[in-house]
Each structure stands twice: as structure tokens, then as C-alpha cells.
Scaffold this active site. Structure first.
Site, PDB file in Angstrom:
ATOM      1  NE  ARG A 172      46.985 -49.387  57.836  1.00  0.00           N
ATOM      2  CZ  ARG A 172      47.320 -48.793  56.695  1.00  0.00           C
ATOM      3  NH1 ARG A 172      47.915 -49.489  55.733  1.00  0.00           N
ATOM      4  NH2 ARG A 172      47.098 -47.507  56.502  1.00  0.00           N
TER       5      ARG A 172
ATOM      6  CB  SER B  16      44.645 -45.972  63.576  1.00  0.00           C
ATOM      7  OG  SER B  16      44.998 -44.755  62.955  1.00  0.00           O
TER       8      SER B  16
ATOM      9  CD  GLU C 207      45.493 -49.724  61.916  1.00  0.00           C
ATOM     10  OE1 GLU C 207      46.514 -49.032  61.892  1.00  0.00           O
ATOM     11  OE2 GLU C 207      44.490 -49.500  61.200  1.00  0.00           O
TER      12      GLU C 207
END
Length: 305
Positions: free
Chosen positions: A172, A221, A291
Site C-alpha cells: 500500500r 478499507s 489506509e
């Protein structure tokens, strides 16, 4: 900003002062941008970057799927990439997509072109520009696995092409400078059967529908998965499933999703997320990392947890 005149002249794109951003986000919360600039095309964006005052801050918003815009809005200029950056081309076994192209649309083009390996994009809310910046991934793959190159524009208006290796992807994360703007990406697929590719895309969409609150006001998320753990499981174990703060809630269906129940402020969402992080840390000793990006100014007096 005090001036009523946008600080860059000669642009062809749309410019709006005190532009509300909340209605553009998936959470439907947040304040206004001092300025919203929607460039007509790549040349218009380069013109802005080359001629903007050095002290003018700016940031780019794409589909606004994984952001919380704070309630007091965003200082400086917000750049929104739209139609001039949404073209999708198929060149042999590659798909070249503009930064504003939605991930799911790219996946559907791959099926039409009988190119396998990009089906995972149908499970990612957002656009290609954001997917490249954060090395978005789902359902067994990520951008790192398929990216050939990305065209970016640096803060001084220079157009550059970076290879997958130069972006140094990790979980990520990419090595893309914060002030660089992704404008185009080339993704590589493999020859496959169109019917099988469409079936896999349908399976991913059905899986999301069954396991995630995708019809709610949410933002994807909330926290990254820590090494060796699932964020949702840590949140559940800490007793946070269904937890509320103001008009915000941790989803009962998938507890790594924040929800706006209809009356939430951005402060409700962010503070609920931070409260969950603290409970998980107290229960497991694991520090969850956001995130979802939280952007903009906090209203004075807003508590932080």
C-alpha cells in the site's frame, strides 16, 4: 486565501472558489476547498504547475473513495482530474489508462480485450491515479504486479515516465513524491478467455457485495493490514464491531469499514477511527495505520485521540 482572483492566469479548465468537497466524497462529509481546479487536459495541468505561486499548496483528488476531507476544508488549490484524464487504450497486451479512469472500468476493458490479470481492479473503489500512488491491491494481486510505467507531472510542471522499479512499490505504498501527480499508467495483462475474465470479475463484485457495506456511505478499507494480521479481526477482537461516535459507525458487516449513518461529520469519522486504533493497541499491542487519507484543516477545538 484572501484574493478573489485565482493566482494562475490563462488556464482553460474550470476554477471554483470555496468549492464544497463533501458532496464529491464517498463519505459525503467535509468542508470546502479554497480553490477547486479541474484542468482541461495534461497541458492545462502543466501550465498550472509551472505558473502557480511557490507558496500555493495543492493536492490532487481522484474518485474521492478513500479520503476523509476534514470539516474546515482544504487550504490552497485542490486539483480534480476528470474527463481529460480518463481515456483508456488497449495496445497489444497492455492497457494504457488515464489517472481518472475508474479501476473497475479498466478491469472491464481488460475483459473486452481478452486480457487476464487485471480482474482484481474490479474490487478496488477508486481511480488509476490513486491506485498507482498507494499500490492498491485486492483479491490476490496489486498494482506492482501489473504496472509497466506511470507518467507523472512533478511540482515544477515536468512530465516524467517512471518504471515500476523506479516507483519502489511496497504494501500500500509507492515511492512517488507527495507533490507529483500521476496522469497515465500502463498495465500489462496476459492473453486469456474473455468469458472467463468476465466470470472472475463477476465473482469479485459478488464477493464485495456479500462481505462489504458497499451501498453505504463509506470509504473502503479504513486501516492497513499489519504484517501477519487482518485489521478487521483485530478490530473485532477489541470489541469495536458496531461501535459508534456521533453519526459515525464501525460497520457491523465488515469492521474495517467506517460508515456515515447520515449525520456524521468528518471529525466523527476520524475520531471514531482513532478511538478504534487505541482500543486495538490496548487489546493486542498492535498499532493500526490508516489506509484512508485524512486531508485538510481541523476545526479549532476538535479533539484528537
Amino acid at each position: 486565501m484572501s484574493s478573489d482572483a485565482f493566482p494562475v492566469h490563462g488556464l482553460r479548465g474550470r476554477i471554483t472558489k470555496d468549492a464544497p468537497l463533501g458532496p464529491r466524497t464517498w463519505f459525503r462529509t467535509g468542508g470546502a476547498a479554497d480553490w477547486l481546479f479541474i484542468p482541461e487536459d495534461q497541458d492545462d495541468l502543466i501550465q498550472f504547475l509551472k505558473n502557480k505561486p511557490s507558496e500555493l499548496p495543492y493536492l490532487v483528488l481522484g474518485a474521492c473513495s478513500n479520503v476523509i476531507i476534514r470539516d474546515d476544508g482544504i487550504e490552497g488549490a485542490v486539483i480534480r482530474l476528470t474527463r481529460g484524464f480518463s481515456e483508456i487504450q488497449v495496445v497489444e497486451d497492455q492497457i494504457i489508462a488515464g489517472a481518472a479512469a475508474l479501476d473497475v472500468t479498466v478491469a472491464e476493458h481488460s475483459a473486452t480485450a481478452s486480457l487476464a490479470g487485471l480482474e482484481f481492479l474490479s474490487g478496488i473503489p477508486g481511480s488509476i491515479g490513486g491506485a498507482v500512488r498507494m499500490n492498491a491491491g485486492a483479491y490476490g494481486s496489486d498494482i506492482k504486479a501489473v504496472l509497466q510505467w506511470a507518467d507523472i507531472i512533478t511540482s515544477d510542471g515536468t512530465l516524467k515516465r517512471l518504471s515500476c522499479e523506479e516507483l519502489s512499490f511496497s504494501y500500500r505504498h509507492s515511492n512517488l513524491p507527495e507533490d507529483a501527480i500521476v496522469v497515465r499508467a500502463c498495465l500489462k495483462g496476459q492473453a486469456g478467455d474473455a468469458a472467463e475474465i468476465r466470470e472472475r470479475i463477476s465473482e469479485i463484485k459478488e464477493s464485495r457485495e456479500n462481505s462489504q457495506p458497499i451501498r453505504a456511505r463509506t470509504g473502503g478499507s479504513t486501516f492497513r493490514n499489519p504484517d501477519g494480521h487482518k485489521a478487521w479481526a483485530l478490530i473485532d477482537a477489541a470489541g469495536c464491531r458496531g461501535m459508534t461516535l456521533g453519526g459515525a459507525q464501525i460497520s457491523e458487516k465488515h469492521c474495517n469499514f467506517l460508515l456515515n449513518l447520515g449525520t456524521a461529520t468528518s471529525a466523527d469519522l476520524e475520531n471514531l477511527g482513532d478511538a478504534v486504533r487505541q482500543k486495538v493497541l490496548d487489546q493486542s499491542g498492535i498499532d493500526l495505520h490508516w489506509e484512508i487519507k485524512r486531508l485538510g484543516r481541523r476545526i479549532k477545538g476538535t479533539p484528537t485521540l
